[in-house]
Design an enzyme around this catalytic site. Structure first.
Site: not given
Ligand code: EPZ
Length: 430
Positions: A22-23, A126, A131, A317, A409
């Site tokens: 998915k991701n 989610c 985030r 995840d 999802r």
């Molecule tokens: C991706 O989300 C995945 N989603 C998530 O999977 C996964 O949990 C996550 O990466 C971490 O591996 C998809 O690929 C569609 P991040 P993403 O930006 O990209 C912070 C699932 O269950 N952050 O790597 O949204 C954020 O709050 C989903 O399939 C900022 O602070 O995650 C988090 O603490 C859920 N500012 C950390 O970085 C920003 O501008 C990592 O988030 C962006 C992120």
């Protein structure tokens, strides 16, 4: 609303086909907006998030055709989907669409690169933490974009002549912001160097697809990615990589229930850290020529501590699922969540099944119990919901998981895949 009933107590035996990730599928689909040519993606999983993104891309003008036939090979349910965005008819991604799925916010990268402007609603997704989107804003600003927030929307505009290549080091690793900056930079003028980039396999998959479309990206999979901008991208054909989270989830299900299952069409190198944790918990994991074999016969589940981290660390995840497994270990284990500050919503639901878990800050202490007992539980997010299914596989009696739309999802035909291996899992529609 659908619910899933699990009657615990059966071992798992057989073959589980692993779907496309998915991701990876989501950013790959979004990348199709970068070209007026056709991007064909194979091995796309049939999931609610994919359907939602199809609607969002259609709103921007993408013409999308789905090859509905199942791929017979390996009994996969994958589909081949063709995306053609001859013209971008709308550069706005509205709240009604974006609020349902955070990844849809990522359209900001291609729209800005191709059209020089984008108006994208701040995202939903989610409920696992705040985030924010600051890293996206900083990264795109480094490429020369002007960004304003207005009425819940981000209005982004590129400078005259388009985005400009730059060097940008993320202060924190973000998968989504790495995807977006990489996509935006493919059509920027000059070279972009992204430091502290996410190294997840899905980032590598996106880079491979973009390169097949004519981009010039090197270093994906390391923390420094270099993108030499090109003026146009063409179409391509690309196969979505296997879902490492689905792989890890079923490996943990087998470790929990016992038995012997081949996870087909996957690749152990996508999740070594997680597989090592499952091995230490007592399962035998061996590579096969087209996947991995997971067995746990006889012995019990041993306590194992894990800390989530960006790739190649233990994936956030899989954190909920591993906690599900640890509820039945023979001792005390600790799970520390370092990526999202609110990703322990499954704790109280696991407790309803008899798990003993206490939280201290970002660490959960799990005292293994000899038995779990089925109960009605509620899914709170995608991965949390599947941890309840894993626990339900060994709980005595019936576990009824409500709010199944979370599962839909991200897990393709979950009940069918488990039932074929001997589990008693059924979807109940009210
Ligand atoms: C991706 O989300 C995945 N989603 C998530 O999977 C996964 O949990 C996550 O990466 C971490 O591996 C998809 O690929 C569609 P991040 P993403 O930006 O990209 C912070 C699932 O269950 N952050 O790597 O949204 C954020 O709050 C989903 O399939 C900022 O602070 O995650 C988090 O603490 C859920 N500012 C950390 O970085 C920003 O501008 C990592 O988030 C962006 C992120």
């Amino acid at each position: 609303m659908d619910r899933i009933r699990i009657r615990g107590g059966n071992e798992l035996h057989g073959i589980i086909p692993i779907s496309g990730a998915k991701n990876a599928a989501l950013p790959l689909m979004i990348a199709s907006l970068l070209t007026d040519d056709t991007l064909t993606l194979e091995n796309v999983p049939h999931l609610a998030d994919v359907e939602q993104l199809i609607r969002i891309l259609g709103n921007h003008g993408a013409d999308i055709s789905v090859n509905g036939r199942r791929e017979r090979q390996g009994e996969s349910y994958a589909r081949t989907i063709h995306f053609t965005s001859r013209n971008i008819v709308d550069t706005t991604a509205p709240y009604e669409l974006v609020s349902k799925m955070r990844a849809s916010f990522w359209v900001i990268g291609p729209l800005l690169a191709r059209e020089g402007k984008a108006r994208v609603s701040l995202p939903g997704g989610c409920a696992i933490g705040t985030r924010p989107v600051d890293l996206f804003i900083e990264g795109l600003t480094a490429l020369g974009a002007n960004i304003e927030i207005d009425g819940g929307y981000i209005n982004a505009t590129a400078p005259e002549g388009g985005l400009i290549g730059a060097r940008y080091v993320f202060p924190k690793v973000s998968v989504g912001a790495t995807h977006v900056l990489m996509m935006a930079a493919t059509r920027a003028r000059g070279t972009t160097v992204i430091g502290n980039a996410a190294r997840e396999p899905e980032v590598v998959d996106l880079a491979n697809c973009l390169n097949a479309m004519g981009a010039k990206i090197t270093g994906a999979g390391t923390s420094t990615i270099t993108i030499e901008g090109v003026t146009t991208l063409s179409g391509a054909r690309h196969r979505v990589l296997p879902d490492r989270i689905e792989t890890g989830t079923y490996a943990m299900a087998v470790a929990m229930a016992g038995g012997d299952v081949v996870l087909e069409g996957t690749d152990a190198s996508l999740l070594e850290t997680a597989l090592e944790a499952i091995r230490r918990a007592g399962a035998e994991i061996t590579p096969t020529n087209n996947g991995i074999r997971v067995r746990r016969n006889g012995g019990g589940i041993k306590p194992v501590d894990v800390v989530t981290d960006p790739f190649p660390g233990f994936p956030t995840d899989l954190q909920a699922q591993f906690m599900g497994l640890m509820t039945r270990s023979s001792g005390i284990s600790h799970i520390t969540e370092t990526i999202f500050e609110n990703r322990f919503m499954h704790v109280q639901e696991l407790a309803r099944l008899g798990a003993r878990i206490s939280l201290s800050g970002q660490t959960a202490k799990i005292e293994g119990v000899g038995r779990l007992k089925g109960a009605p539980v509620m899914a709170t997010d995608l991965r949390a919901s599947v941890s309840l299914v894993i626990a339900g596989l060994v709980a005595e009696g019936d576990t009824m998981v409500s709010r199944v739309y979370h599962l839909d999802r991200g897990f393709e035909r979950l009940e069918e895949k488990l039932t074929r291996c001997g589990a008693e899992v059924e979807r109940v529609s009210d």
